[in-house]
Design a protein around this motif. Structure first.
Motif, PDB file in Angstrom:
ATOM      1  N   LYS A   1     -72.908  12.601 -22.088  1.00  0.00           N
ATOM      2  CA  LYS A   1     -71.545  13.070 -22.340  1.00  0.00           C
ATOM      3  C   LYS A   1     -70.692  12.929 -21.079  1.00  0.00           C
ATOM      4  O   LYS A   1     -69.561  12.445 -21.124  1.00  0.00           O
ATOM      5  N   ARG A   2     -71.265  13.354 -19.974  1.00  0.00           N
ATOM      6  CA  ARG A   2     -70.532  13.333 -18.711  1.00  0.00           C
ATOM      7  C   ARG A   2     -70.056  11.922 -18.384  1.00  0.00           C
ATOM      8  O   ARG A   2     -68.877  11.690 -18.123  1.00  0.00           O
ATOM      9  N   ARG A   3     -71.015  10.989 -18.405  1.00  0.00           N
ATOM     10  CA  ARG A   3     -70.680   9.627 -17.974  1.00  0.00           C
ATOM     11  C   ARG A   3     -69.698   8.973 -18.946  1.00  0.00           C
ATOM     12  O   ARG A   3     -68.787   8.269 -18.530  1.00  0.00           O
TER      13      ARG A   3
ATOM     14  N   GLY B   1     -73.775  19.632 -13.034  1.00  0.00           N
ATOM     15  CA  GLY B   1     -73.068  20.650 -13.786  1.00  0.00           C
ATOM     16  C   GLY B   1     -72.770  20.275 -15.226  1.00  0.00           C
ATOM     17  O   GLY B   1     -73.268  19.271 -15.741  1.00  0.00           O
ATOM     18  N   ILE B   2     -71.966  21.097 -15.868  1.00  0.00           N
ATOM     19  CA  ILE B   2     -71.614  20.839 -17.259  1.00  0.00           C
ATOM     20  C   ILE B   2     -70.106  20.780 -17.428  1.00  0.00           C
ATOM     21  O   ILE B   2     -69.578  21.015 -18.500  1.00  0.00           O
ATOM     22  N   ASN B   3     -69.412  20.479 -16.335  1.00  0.00           N
ATOM     23  CA  ASN B   3     -67.985  20.218 -16.508  1.00  0.00           C
ATOM     24  C   ASN B   3     -67.486  19.200 -15.490  1.00  0.00           C
ATOM     25  O   ASN B   3     -68.149  18.913 -14.508  1.00  0.00           O
ATOM     26  N   ILE B   4     -66.339  18.654 -15.809  1.00  0.00           N
ATOM     27  CA  ILE B   4     -65.700  17.629 -14.977  1.00  0.00           C
ATOM     28  C   ILE B   4     -64.381  18.219 -14.508  1.00  0.00           C
ATOM     29  O   ILE B   4     -63.690  18.870 -15.287  1.00  0.00           O
ATOM     30  N   LEU B   5     -64.045  17.979 -13.247  1.00  0.00           N
ATOM     31  CA  LEU B   5     -62.713  18.349 -12.801  1.00  0.00           C
ATOM     32  C   LEU B   5     -61.902  17.068 -12.636  1.00  0.00           C
ATOM     33  O   LEU B   5     -62.273  16.175 -11.866  1.00  0.00           O
ATOM     34  N   ALA B   6     -60.817  16.987 -13.380  1.00  0.00           N
ATOM     35  CA  ALA B   6     -59.964  15.794 -13.323  1.00  0.00           C
ATOM     36  C   ALA B   6     -58.618  16.160 -12.725  1.00  0.00           C
ATOM     37  O   ALA B   6     -57.988  17.136 -13.138  1.00  0.00           O
ATOM     38  N   ARG B   7     -58.204  15.361 -11.725  1.00  0.00           N
ATOM     39  CA  ARG B   7     -56.895  15.595 -11.099  1.00  0.00           C
ATOM     40  C   ARG B   7     -55.964  14.481 -11.580  1.00  0.00           C
ATOM     41  O   ARG B   7     -56.229  13.311 -11.326  1.00  0.00           O
ATOM     42  N   PHE B   8     -54.921  14.881 -12.293  1.00  0.00           N
ATOM     43  CA  PHE B   8     -54.000  13.884 -12.856  1.00  0.00           C
ATOM     44  C   PHE B   8     -52.741  13.760 -12.008  1.00  0.00           C
ATOM     45  O   PHE B   8     -52.234  14.761 -11.490  1.00  0.00           O
ATOM     46  N   GLN B   9     -52.240  12.551 -11.894  1.00  0.00           N
ATOM     47  CA  GLN B   9     -50.895  12.351 -11.350  1.00  0.00           C
ATOM     48  C   GLN B   9     -49.945  12.389 -12.533  1.00  0.00           C
ATOM     49  O   GLN B   9     -49.959  11.501 -13.384  1.00  0.00           O
ATOM     50  N   THR B  10     -49.142  13.395 -12.584  1.00  0.00           N
ATOM     51  CA  THR B  10     -48.246  13.548 -13.737  1.00  0.00           C
ATOM     52  C   THR B  10     -47.021  14.345 -13.329  1.00  0.00           C
ATOM     53  O   THR B  10     -47.065  15.115 -12.366  1.00  0.00           O
TER      54      THR B  10
END
Lengths: 510, 510
Positions: free
Chosen positions: B419-421, B443-452
């Motif tokens: 799921k992660r990949r 871990g079991i979560n992803i941290l995503a940093r968006f440019q928005t």
């Protein structure tokens, strides 16, 4: 690699790669292998240790991924240069290399300094815990055949099968997100509704469901009250004799305890009024009471006294902590309404528990707080441990709503009453004027005051030789030295066994 | 009896005697019936109310036993003279008589004054809770189809049936006296042995079983550490961004929080060294870290940095609080050894939990404390809530010893990894350079940093309209305003559903 000392043992419980991994790792930490030092190739080491090359490669891979080793392309594998010098140098001598075990992994400093340092860093509370002795309770003795000392219900009579059916029902279906919100830290809403109904019906205590905070047994109720309302040096009146668990919790938080005598009507409110009424310079922050069945004397505070205590609290602003730990067991009439139900805006916090009517090991209780304090107590519960276990709360909801608790109590009351009356009669027959039974017809224990020249310690010791566990109320007193007072819990054992044990007592207490 | 106003209603859910009982009781409290006043005879009242005499007699009996009424031999029944005058007079006007309900029982005072009085009596801690807002966490939204925001494991995949079998096994056989002694407040001994074995094996953390204190989830671990070691105004370094639950607990206890930046290697130890090393006048009491998988960035602190942090702590005496909340989920190699295992006599307290590998609602965790602190933490646990639920502890012991946890983790790791990949790949495809995925493969979560240019609030709102629950890391920062950082927990939902939801995001975040 002379310092590596890899003790490879084909019969060791650890796999070979793990032994290699541990050996190299500890050697790096020890300084035996220095930062930047070149490692033997996997081929070399596999020959040296007589293990397969894949085994060595696996160990190296872990060490690389964890930063102990680093590989330089085309040049081989090295001990990482990024291990801090300060670390590997200082602690070089203090480690042995023979794989991980309980004593020799890690860097050993001067352990004595270490302890002193930790003690210097204790909080006010931590320091109280260190200097007081909070672990010296009398506890049940597995060597005895019968244990009279503890306020336990009859565990074997509890409908455990039904309870586990309810638990399992919810476990299989549960939406375990239910208590996600901090606003729900106070408990599972249907349980709070069931408790609110239960309190109104059985304790004449009207409250809104959100005034209820579900906690892990009454001790957490006491603790939350202390944390939210008590500052060090605040004056707290408590019953003497009284419940040790509350005393200790107040003491640990730095309260100044004021022991107040207890008589046949419970806490002596006249003493409170004489010393701490509106004209007194001394301000009482709280009064902790067990009005429905004073612990350990068993006195029931009559209605008039309850009203008098509420008046006193309203006049002086003293907060009443009402610990209603076993009011369900009352044999001569309806329970007297809870203090909390007698006055809507008196500062009373009610503490209830299921330890005495269900199972102590469940750790389930609740408190009822005045409306202005709901958010504060909910925050405290959330920060303390989020919430009490959800499945327990769901099962308890059904247990209450489906009438299982009432049925269980209806079944147990006549059984406990018979035991109670039989034992009181027997004690009076055996000891005559030399025994005084305290308390009303309530609860699941008897407090007997003996006239005897034998010390409590000797009685307890001799009882233990007869495989009888006795507990004195000595530690329930703060300002007084009292002896010859023993608690008899009769809930958990069959009547013939109780009788047989009691009949042995005249040989010990005389 | 004109003021008695007994509203007898044959169809009322309360039995007749109870209606009579309630009516008389409230009338006495209200002052409608005065102390010492003579009551009608049971015969008289039964005629007046058209009910059987036995019914009235029963009501009278309860009122007599509870002290509302008193009987004088040969003369009849009277309202008790021992109800305090002050009480019945003062509050006379403030009560209605129509049976018990939620609003009109008890004596109503000026509710506003009452709230003010309670607030004036709050402790330091209670006042912090009142003035701070500790309940404003983002929480899961039942209106959405998919909830990305929370670090939950896949609840449906948990072997609940096996768990309940273990619970039931112990429930039926349990000796529920097992945790009687305060010395056992730290937990069920076989569980502590199993945990000690588990920690050595999976975290290279050697400890004696009695260094382990079983707690109700990691939040209680954090709370106990704070209570025993932190005084108000102590300096505490924490990661920024960092775990809100810890931040809030420290703040509520009056700590001065020092947010320390986090980079790819976790907490920036160079900042600690530059500002709080041995030559600094500022003394750091504690540093709270999540080195195995920094929350929320997902950074894994490399070994060299771990050793550097330990050196710093030993040199300065700073206590390290190592929160190892989800190190079990690591996909690219063996977990890095716990800080606590790297240095025997460094002041490190380790906090572990089963929330992420089993079920959050179980509320089970543990801490490992240095030996000099064992008694202090055991006392704190005992005074706080006695011990964690025994059946849970027994079931968990078997769950560990019988290999169910390992089996469960072995099953889940490849599922979570896939799921992660997949999600990382998808996010990169959809957002290109406008998304930056933080953290290591753990871990079991992803941290995503968006440019928005869209605000976090607007993104969350629009996502909700699409039935997608999003959570920003905004509140994980203390000193900085950060936007466009969102957490994606992927554990609980099937991959196609996750993909479908992620594919909708470019319409919201642009």
């Amino acid at each position: 690699m002379s310092e590596l000392l890899l003790n490879i043992d084909q019969k060791h419980k650890d796999t070979l790669y793990k032994q290699i991994y541990n050996g190299i790792r500890l050697s790096i930490l020890n300084g035996g292998l220095k930062a930047g030092e070149k490692m033997p190739s996997t081929r070399q080491l596999s020959i040296e240790l007589s293990v397969s090359r894949a085994t060595v490669t696996l160990a190296y891979e872990y060490l690389l991924s964890e930063g102990y080793l680093e590989s330089r392309s085309g040049s081989g594998t090295y001990v990482s240069r990024h291990l801090p010098e300060e670390y590997t140098q200082i602690d070089r001598k203090s480690i042995n290399i023979d794989g991980l075990n309980l004593t020799d992994t890690g860097i050993v400093d001067n352990v004595k300094d270490y302890a002193i340092h930790l003690y210097e860093n204790l909080s006010y509370y931590g320091l109280n815990l260190k200097t007081g002795n909070y672990l010296d309770y009398a506890t049940s003795d597995s060597d005895v055949d019968i244990q009279f000392g503890f306020g336990r219900p009859d565990l074997k009579a509890f409908p455990m099968k039904k309870w586990m059916q309810l638990m399992t029902y919810h476990a299989i279906r549960a939406n375990l997100h239910l208590l996600d919100s901090p606003h729900e830290a106070g408990g599972y809403h249907p349980l709070k509704e069931a408790l609110s109904h239960y309190l109104l019906k059985s304790r004449a205590l009207p409250c809104k469901p959100n005034q209820i905070i579900v906690v892990n047994g009454s001790q957490q109720g006491i603790d939350l009250v202390i944390r939210c309302l008590l500052n060090p040096n605040d004056l707290v009146a408590i019953e003497e004799p009284g419940y040790l668990g509350a005393q200790r919790a107040f003491q640990a938080a730095g309260a100044k305890l004021i022991p107040i005598e207890v008589n046949k009507e419970g806490l002596r409110i006249d003493i409170l009024k004489a010393n701490y009424d509106v004209n007194s310079k001394k301000i009482l922050k709280m009064v902790y009471v067990t009005p429905s069945h004073q612990y350990p004397t068993g006195a029931v505070m009559p209605l008039a006294k309850r009203l008098e205590l509420i008046s006193f609290a309203k006049r002086t602003g003293t907060i009443i902590i009402e610990d209603d730990y076993d009011s369900e067991y009352r044999y001569d009439g309806r329970p007297i309404p809870a203090l909390s139900g007698l006055a809507k805006s008196a500062p009373v916090i009610y503490i209830g528990t299921f330890s005495k009517v269900m199972l102590p090991a469940l750790r389930l209780g609740y408190i009822v707080v005045p409306e202005p304090l709901i958010d504060i107590f909910t925050s405290a519960k959330w920060l303390t441990d989020r919430h009490s276990p959800l499945l327990h709360q769901q099962a308890l909801t059904d247990f209450l709503n489906q009438g299982h608790l009432e049925r269980h109590l209806r079944k147990m009351r006549p059984i406990y009453l018979e035991k109670r009356r039989t034992l009181i009669k027997l004690l009076k027959e055996l000891f005559g004027y030399r025994v005084n039974i305290l308390g009303d017809d309530a609860g699941i224990n008897i407090l007997a005051r003996f006239q005897t020249t034998i010390s409590d310690e000797e009685i307890i010791q001799k009882a233990r030789e007869l495989k009888i566990g006795l507990v004195t109320t000595k530690s329930d007193y703060i300002s007084k030295q009292v002896s010859g007072e023993f608690l008899f819990n009769y809930a958990g054992e069959p009547l013939p066994k109780l009788i047989a044990a009691i009949k042995k007592l005249p040989n010990i207490i005389y």
